[in-house]
Design an enzyme around this catalytic site. Structure first.
Site, PDB file in Angstrom:
ATOM      1  NE  ARG A  42     -20.900 -18.504  53.052  1.00  0.00           N
ATOM      2  CZ  ARG A  42     -20.229 -19.638  53.767  1.00  0.00           C
ATOM      3  NH1 ARG A  42     -18.919 -19.465  53.730  1.00  0.00           N
ATOM      4  NH2 ARG A  42     -21.236 -20.538  54.249  1.00  0.00           N
ATOM      5  CB  THR A  43     -26.587 -15.124  57.029  1.00  0.00           C
ATOM      6  OG1 THR A  43     -26.597 -15.449  55.858  1.00  0.00           O
ATOM      7  CG2 THR A  43     -27.255 -13.950  57.371  1.00  0.00           C
TER       8      THR A  43
ATOM      9  CE  LYS B 137     -38.111 -26.061  77.641  1.00  0.00           C
ATOM     10  NZ  LYS B 137     -37.706 -25.961  78.838  1.00  0.00           N
TER      11      LYS B 137
ATOM     12  NE  ARG C 266     -29.982 -18.628  56.786  1.00  0.00           N
ATOM     13  CZ  ARG C 266     -28.505 -18.520  56.218  1.00  0.00           C
ATOM     14  NH1 ARG C 266     -27.880 -19.684  56.099  1.00  0.00           N
ATOM     15  NH2 ARG C 266     -28.242 -17.861  54.794  1.00  0.00           N
TER      16      ARG C 266
ATOM     17  CG  HIS D 213     -30.267 -14.609  51.983  1.00  0.00           C
ATOM     18  ND1 HIS D 213     -29.716 -13.402  52.888  1.00  0.00           N
ATOM     19  CD2 HIS D 213     -28.834 -15.764  52.227  1.00  0.00           C
ATOM     20  CE1 HIS D 213     -29.327 -14.429  54.110  1.00  0.00           C
ATOM     21  NE2 HIS D 213     -27.597 -15.450  52.867  1.00  0.00           N
TER      22      HIS D 213
HETATM   23  N1   CP Z   1     -24.288 -16.866  51.492  1.00  0.00           N
HETATM   24  C1   CP Z   1     -25.221 -17.656  52.999  1.00  0.00           C
HETATM   25  O1   CP Z   1     -26.374 -17.284  53.144  1.00  0.00           O
HETATM   26  O2   CP Z   1     -24.330 -18.114  53.806  1.00  0.00           O
HETATM   27  P1   CP Z   1     -24.687 -18.872  55.355  1.00  0.00           P
HETATM   28  O3   CP Z   1     -25.938 -20.119  54.498  1.00  0.00           O
HETATM   29  O4   CP Z   1     -22.735 -19.752  55.386  1.00  0.00           O
HETATM   30  O5   CP Z   1     -25.554 -17.863  56.037  1.00  0.00           O
END
Ligand code: CP
Length: 310
Positions: free
Chosen positions: A57-58, A86, A107, A135
């Site tokens: 999703r993100t 590397k 992320r 988040h």
């Molecule tokens: N909610 C969320 O962060 O989903 P993903 O891990 O799929 O990005």
């Protein structure tokens, strides 16, 4: 209100007034997110998507948001296919993305990685999730969903359920819900309780959350049930994970004991914690919630990159 050039590392970087502004702007941008209106607001702007951990999703909603705004994106979803393999450091990878693009979403499995990235990049950095930390963009889309479904956030009785220790989405959300004056209940297995730091943040905002492992009791008065997955990947000991997996499950029988208008949210992915039979009920808003990532991230990208508005 000026967001241009700002990093988005934690929801705590924003005041209530600023969050309200972003949510209002998200409402305005919504027709562009569903393809009813079109714009080239971020034409020739480039977004870097640096995903050191899996995501559906993100990553995809940021990519969709950038495309809907007329911009483009570069990046990776598999760090083993990059020069990290590397031995390149995070800071050097960030320096490269900074040179190649106008904004960076990162992320990373380590808490604090986004803050570190922000120190090395001149371009704005958005935290797409850092380990068991925070988040913030998920938090904004969660707030937007509650506001849309329940008209307002204030005064709602909101139960956060599941892995409250390792689940980063609930750490950001608990703080923000307290900021907006929601009533909070934390429900988890005893070894996956909400960290004391987050509880203290809520108390400083004048909200005193209740903590329990009794879901049946907590759900009775809930307006919103926010379910989370047990974060298998964050457990140092697999045996500990095996002890808690399956400790709770939302199904239609349980929902019969809840308020008629309760909504069920989940940041997704889900594993076993919500029975698919719930998907077709009016309670289930988790797929709408996931979609809301597009307008919310469009709003943030346009404010942070351009300072421009539709
Ligand atoms: N909610 C969320 O962060 O989903 P993903 O891990 O799929 O990005």
């Amino acid at each position: 209100m000026n967001f241009k050039g700002r990093d988005v590392v934690s929801i705590k970087d924003f005041s209530k007034k600023e969050i309200t502004y972003i949510l209002d702007y998200t409402k305005r941008i919504y027709p562009y997110a569903i393809g009813k209106k079109h714009t080239d607001l971020l034409k020739r702007k480039i977004l870097s998507l640096l995903f050191f951990e899996p995501s559906t999703r993100t990553r995809l909603s940021f990519e969709s948001a950038m495309n809907r705004l007329g911009g483009s994106s570069i990046g990776f979803a598999d760090p083993s296919a990059t020069s990290q393999k590397k031995g390149e450091s995070l800071s050097d990878t960030i320096r490269m993305a900074d040179a190649y693009s106008d904004i960076i979403v990162v992320r990373h499995p380590q808490e604090g990685a986004a803050r570190l990235a922000a120190e090395f990049a001149d371009s704005p950095v958005i935290n797409g999730g850092d380990g068991a930390g925070r988040h913030p963009t998920q938090c904004l889309l969660d707030l937007f969903t509650i506001q849309t479904e329940k008209k307002q956030i204030e005064g709602n009785n909101i139960v956060l359920l599941g892995d409250l220790k390792y689940g980063r989405t609930v750490h950001s959300l608990a703080y923000a819900l307290a900021l907006f004056g929601a009533e909070l209940s934390f429900v988890s297995p005893s070894n996956l309780k909400m960290p004391d730091e987050v509880i203290s943040e809520c108390k400083e905002l004048g909200v005193n959350p209740t903590s329990t492992s009794n879901l049946e009791k907590a759900i009775k008065d809930a307006d919103v049930l926010y379910v989370t997955r047990i974060q298998k990947e964050r457990f140092p000991d697999p045996a500990e994970y095996n002890r808690v997996i399956g400790s709770y499950k939302i199904d239609n029988a349980l929902l019969k004991t809840a308020q008629k208008k309760i909504i069920i949210m989940h940041p997704l992915p889900r594993v076993t914690e919500i029975d698919p039979e719930v998907d077709n009920t009016l309670h289930a808003v988790y797929f709408k919630q996931a979609f809301n990532g597009v307008p919310v991230r469009m709003a943030l990208l346009s404010l942070v990159i351009g300072g421009n508005q539709l």
